[in-house]
Design a protein around this motif. Structure first.
Motif, PDB file in Angstrom:
ATOM      1  N   SER A  46     108.791  53.582  39.182  1.00  0.00           N
ATOM      2  CA  SER A  46     108.373  52.733  38.065  1.00  0.00           C
ATOM      3  C   SER A  46     109.233  51.472  37.990  1.00  0.00           C
ATOM      4  O   SER A  46     108.737  50.400  37.657  1.00  0.00           O
ATOM      5  CB  SER A  46     108.460  53.504  36.747  1.00  0.00           C
ATOM      6  N   GLU A  71     105.131  53.617  29.620  1.00  0.00           N
ATOM      7  CA  GLU A  71     106.444  53.187  30.121  1.00  0.00           C
ATOM      8  C   GLU A  71     106.599  51.678  30.130  1.00  0.00           C
ATOM      9  O   GLU A  71     107.690  51.149  29.965  1.00  0.00           O
ATOM     10  CB  GLU A  71     106.615  53.635  31.582  1.00  0.00           C
ATOM     11  N   ASP A 314     100.205  53.411  37.979  1.00  0.00           N
ATOM     12  CA  ASP A 314     101.374  54.293  38.083  1.00  0.00           C
ATOM     13  C   ASP A 314     100.891  55.732  37.902  1.00  0.00           C
ATOM     14  O   ASP A 314      99.842  55.968  37.300  1.00  0.00           O
ATOM     15  CB  ASP A 314     102.419  53.920  37.028  1.00  0.00           C
ATOM     16  N   GLU A 315     101.650  56.669  38.411  1.00  0.00           N
ATOM     17  CA  GLU A 315     101.277  58.091  38.341  1.00  0.00           C
ATOM     18  C   GLU A 315      99.854  58.283  38.860  1.00  0.00           C
ATOM     19  O   GLU A 315      99.036  58.975  38.242  1.00  0.00           O
ATOM     20  CB  GLU A 315     101.352  58.605  36.897  1.00  0.00           C
TER      21      GLU A 315
HETATM   22 MG   LIG Z   1     107.571  56.591  36.991  1.00  0.00          MG
END
Ligand SMILES: [Mg+2]
Ligand SMILES: Nc1ncnc2c1ncn2[C@@H]1O[C@H](COP(=O)(O)OP(=O)(O)OP(=O)(O)O)[C@@H](O)[C@H]1O
Length: 438
Positions: A46, A71, A314-315
């Protein structure tokens, strides 16, 4: 590294073995064949994504982030960033979902529920067409609850509380209107009908078949549909889903409108927050996939030719490689990211996916990816997945993958002749993902 004259570059990090050597990467080389950031949890994915986004802002590029956990909300106050959080301030209209998305959502079971749901959707689309084009048809009578249309041969089509009435009605008017609006009705890429009426219409579909006429109510079919109706009602009445898919009117904005505005604005980044979206009913996958599909269609129309877009996911293991099998849509695959990886490079839409588990990325997607930034990887299969997809990754360098520290990575790819081991610089805006201290 790969610096072309005047090319836009991102100052990315330092060589692990020579902290004085700054690594500057050309944005073109990084993204032009899609990019994957991989590594086990806490490896620094990240942060690396954040570093890349920072570079895009500095270069006045454009990026959209699908942010599964919030995030990247640390970016929300940056003047170059636009944000929208689904459920809290925006919705993705169910009308832009495909019929197969709805099947994934409602999960009609077996041989009774699937055809009934399909038929109910067809009927509701016809009802929608009739209501929208009311003045083009001959209306015999109209009350608040019921509109009776007179179709060919003086036969009636009844729209009752917005639904098509079938009990003891002739089939011909229905079929006539079906053929009249066939193009709209058979367009399975949109769901343009009042979804709140699905359960009622399913009830209407449960009738006997008497040849040219529909018969009376068929209690057994209705009984077999109960579990489906309950599932549908649960979803339609769930407050989160209502807000997420715009099942009912609210002050929230339509995500499609927000994306359009962003593309025309001078902002550089749009964060689409998934942090409030529940994890059940595969809604996260459906939504991410639908957003991907929307962007894919825009790219096919040439919208990103002049100003390319990087789509950060992300993810990504939450969204990729998801398959839902059912007999109507042979395999209902949520595969828009796969298609983006395969065809949208030419159209200026690039993927940058971050994931813990490279082996979860479909092989088709993985093999299209030109740049790998690999943080610490321990699992053998994961290392293999990277090794297979990447020609330049020789065994010597891969041997370091399990021992990389936080923020350390190996950069590999078609535009990077040699794998490079480096330490990524800390981004100016850190994502909100720090490991809690024990
Ligand atoms: Mg991450
Ligand atoms: N480039 C870096 N330099 C120094 N420390 C870093 C760097 N990148 C990450 N870290 C440290 O590692 C921690 C975890 O990083 P990050 O959240 O990016 O991991 P991740 O790979 O995204 O993990 P997850 O898969 O759980 O999301 C950060 O909180 C930070 O303290």
């Amino acid at each position: 590294m790969s610096i072309k004259k005047n090319a836009k570059t991102i100052e990315f990090g330092k060589l692990t073995y020579d902290k004085n050597t700054i690594i500057e990467l050309s944005q073109q080389a990084l993204f032009s064949r899609h990019c994957a950031v991989v590594g086990t949890t806490g490896g620094g994915k990240s942060y690396t994504v954040s570093k890349l986004i920072e570079g895009i802002i500095e270069n006045k590029g454009k990026a959209i982030i699908i942010d599964p956990t919030g995030e990247y909300s640390t970016y929300d106050h940056n003047p170059h960033v636009e944000k929208t959080v689904l459920i809290t301030d925006s919705y993705f209209s169910y009308k832009n979902l495909t019929i197969s998305d709805l099947f994934v959502l409602f999960k009609p079971g077996g041989q009774v529920q699937q055809p009934i749901l399909l038929e109910a959707i067809k009927s509701l689309k016809i009802a929608e067409c009739m209501i929208k084009n009311k003045d083009k048809h001959s209306v015999e009578s109209e009350t608040k609850e019921r509109i009776i249309f007179k179709i060919k041969d003086k036969q009636n089509l009844v729209v009752d509380y917005g639904c098509i009435l079938k009990d003891s009605m002739p089939k011909n008017p229905f079929l006539n209107m079906y053929f009249k609006y066939k193009n709209i009705i058979e367009d399975i890429s949109v769901s343009d009908f009042n979804i709140n009426l699905v359960a009622r219409q399913i009830y209407n579909e449960c009738v006997y078949d008497n040849g040219n006429l529909w018969g009376g109510h068929d209690g057994r079919n209705w009984g077999n549909s109960t579990s489906l109706v309950m599932r549908i009602n649960n979803i339609l009445n769930d407050n989160d889903y209502k807000k997420m898919f715009g099942f009912e009117q609210s002050d929230n904005k339509d995500l499609i409108g927000i994306i359009k505005e962003f593309l025309e604005s001078d902002k550089n980044v749009l964060r689409i927050g998934f942090e409030n979206i529940p994890y059940n009913f595969q809604v996260r996958e459906i939504l991410a996939n639908a957003i991907g599909k929307y962007l894919l269609n825009l790219s096919r129309k040439g919208e990103f030719k002049k100003q390319p877009i990087v789509l950060f996911v992300d993810e990504a293991h939450q969204f990729l490689n998801k398959k839902v099998k059912d007999e109507y849509f042979e395999s209902t695959e949520l595969n828009s990211f796969d298609t983006i990886a395969k065809e949208s490079r030419k159209y200026g839409l690039f993927l940058c996916i971050a994931t813990q588990m490279p082996r979860d990325i479909p092989v088709g997607t993985l093999s299209q990816i030109g740049t790998f930034i690999s943080h610490r990887l321990i699992n053998h299969q994961d290392k293999e997945a990277i090794a297979n997809a990447c020609s330049s990754a020789n065994k010597d360098t891969l041997a370091f993958l399990p021992v990389l520290g936080s923020g350390e990575a190996i950069l590999m790819g078609v535009d990077f002749p040699m794998p490079v081991m480096l330490k990524v610089d800390l981004p100016k805006i850190e994502p909100n993902s720090s490991t809690p201290l024990f």
